[in-house]
Design a protein around this motif. Structure first.
Motif, mmCIF file in Angstrom:
data_model
loop_
_atom_site.group_PDB
_atom_site.id
_atom_site.type_symbol
_atom_site.label_atom_id
_atom_site.label_comp_id
_atom_site.label_asym_id
_atom_site.label_seq_id
_atom_site.Cartn_x
_atom_site.Cartn_y
_atom_site.Cartn_z
ATOM 1 N N SER A 81 29.985 43.200 -15.895
ATOM 2 C CA SER A 81 28.795 42.363 -15.972
ATOM 3 C C SER A 81 27.679 42.941 -15.106
ATOM 4 O O SER A 81 26.511 42.954 -15.495
ATOM 5 C CB SER A 81 29.128 40.938 -15.524
ATOM 6 N N LYS A 82 28.062 43.433 -13.920
ATOM 7 C CA LYS A 82 27.068 44.034 -13.032
ATOM 8 C C LYS A 82 26.467 45.280 -13.675
ATOM 9 O O LYS A 82 25.254 45.504 -13.602
ATOM 10 C CB LYS A 82 27.716 44.389 -11.696
ATOM 11 N N THR A 83 27.325 46.084 -14.304
ATOM 12 C CA THR A 83 26.839 47.294 -14.965
ATOM 13 C C THR A 83 25.901 46.957 -16.114
ATOM 14 O O THR A 83 24.855 47.587 -16.296
ATOM 15 C CB THR A 83 28.018 48.131 -15.478
ATOM 16 N N LEU A 84 26.280 45.953 -16.915
ATOM 17 C CA LEU A 84 25.415 45.536 -18.012
ATOM 18 C C LEU A 84 24.075 45.025 -17.489
ATOM 19 O O LEU A 84 23.015 45.288 -18.073
ATOM 20 C CB LEU A 84 26.101 44.442 -18.836
ATOM 21 N N LYS A 85 24.144 44.295 -16.356
ATOM 22 C CA LYS A 85 22.914 43.771 -15.765
ATOM 23 C C LYS A 85 22.005 44.918 -15.326
ATOM 24 O O LYS A 85 20.786 44.896 -15.552
ATOM 25 C CB LYS A 85 23.255 42.869 -14.584
ATOM 26 N N LEU A 86 22.624 45.934 -14.695
ATOM 27 C CA LEU A 86 21.834 47.086 -14.265
ATOM 28 C C LEU A 86 21.263 47.835 -15.458
ATOM 29 O O LEU A 86 20.128 48.313 -15.426
ATOM 30 C CB LEU A 86 22.694 48.016 -13.412
ATOM 31 N N LEU A 87 22.071 47.950 -16.533
ATOM 32 C CA LEU A 87 21.594 48.637 -17.733
ATOM 33 C C LEU A 87 20.432 47.876 -18.357
ATOM 34 O O LEU A 87 19.435 48.472 -18.776
ATOM 35 C CB LEU A 87 22.735 48.784 -18.743
ATOM 36 N N GLN A 88 20.554 46.539 -18.404
ATOM 37 C CA GLN A 88 19.469 45.742 -18.958
ATOM 38 C C GLN A 88 18.213 45.857 -18.103
ATOM 39 O O GLN A 88 17.089 45.943 -18.619
ATOM 40 C CB GLN A 88 19.904 44.263 -19.045
ATOM 41 N N MET A 89 18.439 45.876 -16.759
ATOM 42 C CA MET A 89 17.288 46.019 -15.870
ATOM 43 C C MET A 89 16.619 47.368 -16.077
ATOM 44 O O MET A 89 15.385 47.477 -16.064
ATOM 45 C CB MET A 89 17.721 45.851 -14.412
ATOM 46 N N GLU A 90 17.436 48.411 -16.284
ATOM 47 C CA GLU A 90 16.866 49.729 -16.542
ATOM 48 C C GLU A 90 16.034 49.720 -17.822
ATOM 49 O O GLU A 90 14.920 50.249 -17.863
ATOM 50 C CB GLU A 90 17.976 50.773 -16.654
ATOM 51 N N ASN A 91 16.576 49.103 -18.879
ATOM 52 C CA ASN A 91 15.836 49.026 -20.141
ATOM 53 C C ASN A 91 14.529 48.252 -19.965
ATOM 54 O O ASN A 91 13.484 48.632 -20.497
ATOM 55 C CB ASN A 91 16.704 48.366 -21.218
ATOM 56 N N ASP A 92 14.611 47.136 -19.205
ATOM 57 C CA ASP A 92 13.403 46.346 -18.979
ATOM 58 C C ASP A 92 12.392 47.114 -18.141
ATOM 59 O O ASP A 92 11.176 47.012 -18.362
ATOM 60 C CB ASP A 92 13.765 45.027 -18.288
ATOM 61 N N LEU A 93 12.893 47.883 -17.156
ATOM 62 C CA LEU A 93 11.994 48.680 -16.319
ATOM 63 C C LEU A 93 11.231 49.706 -17.151
ATOM 64 O O LEU A 93 10.055 49.978 -16.902
ATOM 65 C CB LEU A 93 12.781 49.391 -15.217
ATOM 66 N N ARG A 94 11.909 50.283 -18.138
ATOM 67 C CA ARG A 94 11.270 51.302 -18.969
ATOM 68 C C ARG A 94 10.116 50.698 -19.790
ATOM 69 O O ARG A 94 9.197 51.397 -20.195
ATOM 70 C CB ARG A 94 12.295 51.946 -19.906
#
Length: 755
Positions: free
Chosen positions: A494-507
């Motif tokens: 879940s933490k990894t998915l959250k970080l991945l989503q945050m990365e996508n949102d940051l882009r």
């Protein structure tokens, strides 16, 4: 050969290779390098050309496609992040085209996340090299992939030659048979001519290295076998003429049932093309290819079976070796990623059929391998990897699988374990063995590992998901301090998915204009008047609302997004201060502080972009103060001194942020062109007259003044702290005692109130 490398303005950069007389030119493989960074293109092209490769370069996906219309390379080195078409899209496009789908593609990227790697392999990549890359590693990967491609082409060539040879020999046999039938029909009355014809046929058949044979249908009996029989079968021809079943008896027991079943259908099919093993009297096993045809009389009644047998042992051995090499690591001899994933997939399918059968996957990354590799050299690093491979094998059962994925990453498949404790015991055994010293030639080295463990009893459907979660757990072990193992749980995912989503949102955040700036006032302590602001980045997510910089800044740094985001902060802060200066004359004396990330300073065009921002916004460099950390100073050394000197040449001031919190760099401080030291708020917030933090603040202030630097105290929250800082001679301060960070409107009101 000179290959031009193009920069962003399409001007050719100088790129040539000096002929030192030692370069091997036998290798003429063509390699296409696709990267938007000219330095990468230049370094890679020069290095590869020195190895004798023909090199083409493209700085974008579209240029790469244009290049492929002209010349098709043998291998592609592909960056992921490029303007326009990225590496993933280009790879998928090439794999969808029959003309380019067989070209091996090696990804070269600074993206080190496991999802980026998996995405690369799913797109069709054969390998993945993380930037910054080692040229020796790139050359080794290129050589391996070209060797594998050459081997595949060689197999195709061998098969084509064999097919051509078979067709030729079959045609020759048919021609001989036709000639024989014709001579028998036409010259039945002339015995002498018949004997001459038989003699010519015997000479032809005996000249062949392959076995030509003929057998009657009723009764089933060997009629003829050529002289090559003794060489191929290791037995005299008479043995086969006396025992018609001997050709079947010499077939390897494992292949015999398959061949017997095929023979039963021969009269219906009319022909057979078989490959099988035989056992010679010496015990040697040979591979044979047997092609036979049914011969019919004028009434279509089968009367005879003719065939030809080829010894294909050498081809089979070459295929077996190539197959082994394709599935094993060349350095350690361990299974590679492809073979490991196949075995995990088999274990997953087996566990679904047998619910009580469990297995585990371990992902192992060596903690200090880069230090050993950099200090002792790559040859010594390779020796260490071989030793580690032997250690891992010694810690396992014969039924377990240990594989080398890439670099210093290893994976283990533990099958038939009762519960998770079976996996943790193996992990503890590995950690214990790796904790012992390792001797490499005359050097003693110490190594440790971080291990991620995932258990099969959690409903996995694909082998890649198991490897992904084991990798996630391994990174968790590193975060906990390395030299340990971590067991995967859903929280990690879940933490990894959250970080991945945050990365996508940051882009997307920059394009969507979700970032904004807050301005925290900086106050002159003697006069308690406003002298400037520190620009602070804020992110307002359209769904999640305000996200703390402590959450998204580390993600931006890990993904490299901090460079464009940091550039936006500098531009926007300068633009805003320039607006205030034009509205309020008193704003001309204000200074604006902006934090820099280490990756920004490392970016090759940072100084040029900084000059461009000052020119575009009309900002005077004297109004700007860039804040750096102690870590950035110590990590870069002499290179940082040069960059900071170039910044100072633009009249921009430099501030050392969070001083005292990082490295103890007092002895190095005088070497850097720093104007201001910012005392970390952890010292200020706990400062009292008799406290050691008070003495630390006093020491830092005295040191800064001795070196001709100003001091800014962060985190000033009480009047008592303000009084103490004034006593110590601290010039400036910021904190909630004066003001919280302000939005643009509030900051403008504060400026307007200045007299």
């Amino acid at each position: 050969m000179i290959v031009p490398v193009f920069n962003s303005s399409s001007e050719p950069l100088q790129s040539h290779v000096e002929d030192d007389g030692d370069m091997q030119t036998a290798t003429q493989a063509k390699i296409l390098i696709v990267d938007d960074l000219p330095d990468n293109l230049r370094v890679l092209s020069i290095t590869l050309m020195k190895q004798g490769y023909q090199v083409q370069c493209a700085k974008s996906g579209s240029l790469a496609l244009s290049s492929l219309q002209i010349s098709v390379p043998d291998l592609i080195l592909l960056d992921i992040k490029m303007p326009g078409m990225d590496g993933y899209e280009l790879c998928r496009t090439l794999k969808a085209d029959p003309n380019t789908q067989d070209i091996p593609i090696i990804f070269l990227s600074a993206l080190d996340d496991v999802f980026d790697k998996l995405k690369a392999f799913r797109a069709g990549g054969v390998d993945y090299i993380t930037k910054p890359f080692q040229l020796e590693e790139v050359l080794a990967r290129v050589k391996n992939q070209l060797a594998l491609r050459a081997a595949k082409l060689e197999i195709c060539h061998l098969n084509a030659k064999l097919e051509q040879r078979v067709q030729y020999r079959t045609h020759q046999l048919l021609m001989v048979n036709q000639q024989l039938e014709q001579e028998i029909a036409e010259h039945q009355q002339t015995e002498q001519r018949l004997r001459e014809s038989e003699k010519r046929l015997e000479g032809i058949l005996n000249s062949l290295e392959d076995v030509v044979w003929s057998a009657s249908v009723q009764p089933q009996q060997i009629l003829y076998m050529s002289s090559a029989t003794e060489k191929v079968y290791g037995r005299p021809i008479a043995d086969f003429l006396q025992n018609s079943n001997l050709r079947l008896d010499v077939i390897h027991p494992e292949d015999r049932p398959r061949i017997e079943q095929a023979i039963h259908s021969l009269l219906e099919s009319g022909s057979l093309d078989l490959e099988y093993r035989i056992i010679q009297p010496s015990g040697e096993i040979r591979w044979l290819s047997d092609r036979c045809y049914v011969i019919y009389d004028q009434n279509r009644i089968p009367v005879r079976i003719d065939g030809i047998v080829y010894d294909i042992t050498d081809r089979k051995r070459a295929e077996a070796q190539l197959f082994h090499d394709a599935l094993h690591d060349a350095l350690t001899g361990l299974p590679n990623r492809v073979l490991f994933m196949e075995r995990v997939d088999q274990a997953l399918k087996h566990s679904k059929r047998h619910k009580d059968n469990c297995f585990a996957v371990l992902f192992i990354d060596l903690d200090r391998f880069k230090i050993v590799n950099d200090s002792l050299g790559h040859a010594m690093g390779d020796q260490l990897l071989i030793v580690v491979a032997h250690i891992l094998e010694d810690c396992l059962r014969t039924t377990d699988t240990v594989a080398r994925l890439s670099g210093d990453e290893f994976t283990i498949l533990l099958e038939d374990i009762e519960d998770l404790s079976g996996a943790t015991k193996i992990a503890e055994r590995i950690l214990e063995r790796l904790a012992q010293s390792i001797t490499l030639n005359d050097h003693t080295v110490f190594i440790s590992a971080s291990i991620g463990i995932v258990f099969s009893s959690t409903g996995y459907e694909q082998a890649a998901d198991l490897l992904r979660d084991a990798d996630i757990a391994m990174y968790r072990a590193k975060e906990l301090g390395k030299a340990r193992y971590a067991i995967f749980d859903q929280e990690m995912y879940s933490k990894t998915l959250k970080l991945l989503q945050m990365e996508n949102d940051l882009r997307l955040a920059l394009d969507r204009r979700e970032f904004l700036l807050a301005f925290q006032p900086i106050i002159s302590l003697p006069t308690e008047r406003l002298i400037g602001f520190e620009a602070l980045l804020r992110w307002h997510h359209p769904e999640l609302g305000s996200i703390s910089p402590a959450e998204f800044i580390p993600v931006a740094e890990d993904t490299g997004l901090i460079i464009p985001i940091g550039e936006w902060v500098i531009y926007e802060a300068c633009r805003q201060l320039r607006i205030w200066q034009q509205q309020f004359p008193q704003a001309n004396a204000l200074k604006l502080s902006i934090n820099l990330a280490g990756q920004q300073i490392k970016s090759p065009n940072f100084i040029q972009r900084l000059e461009q921002i000052l020119a575009e916004t009309g900002m005077d460099g004297r109004c700007l103060r860039l804040e750096i950390t102690e870590t950035m100073l110590m990590d870069q050394g002499e290179e940082t001194i040069q960059i900071l000197s170039e910044i100072r040449a633009l009249n921009i001031q430099l501030s050392l942020d969070d001083f005292g919190k990082g490295y103890s760099s007092l002895s190095y401080l005088h070497r850097f062109p720093i104007n201001t030291i910012k005392i970390d708020q952890s010292f200020v917030s706990q400062m009292s007259t008799e406290d050691e933090n008070f003495e630390i603040v006093r020491t830092i202030t005295t040191l800064a003044h001795t070196l001709g630097m100003d001091v800014v105290a962060e985190g000033v929250e009480t009047a008592h702290q303000l009084a103490q800082l004034k006593t110590l001679g601290c010039e400036f301060g910021q904190g909630y005692f004066f003001s919280k960070p302000l939005d643009v409107s509030a900051a403008m009101s504060m400026i307007a109130g200045l007299s």
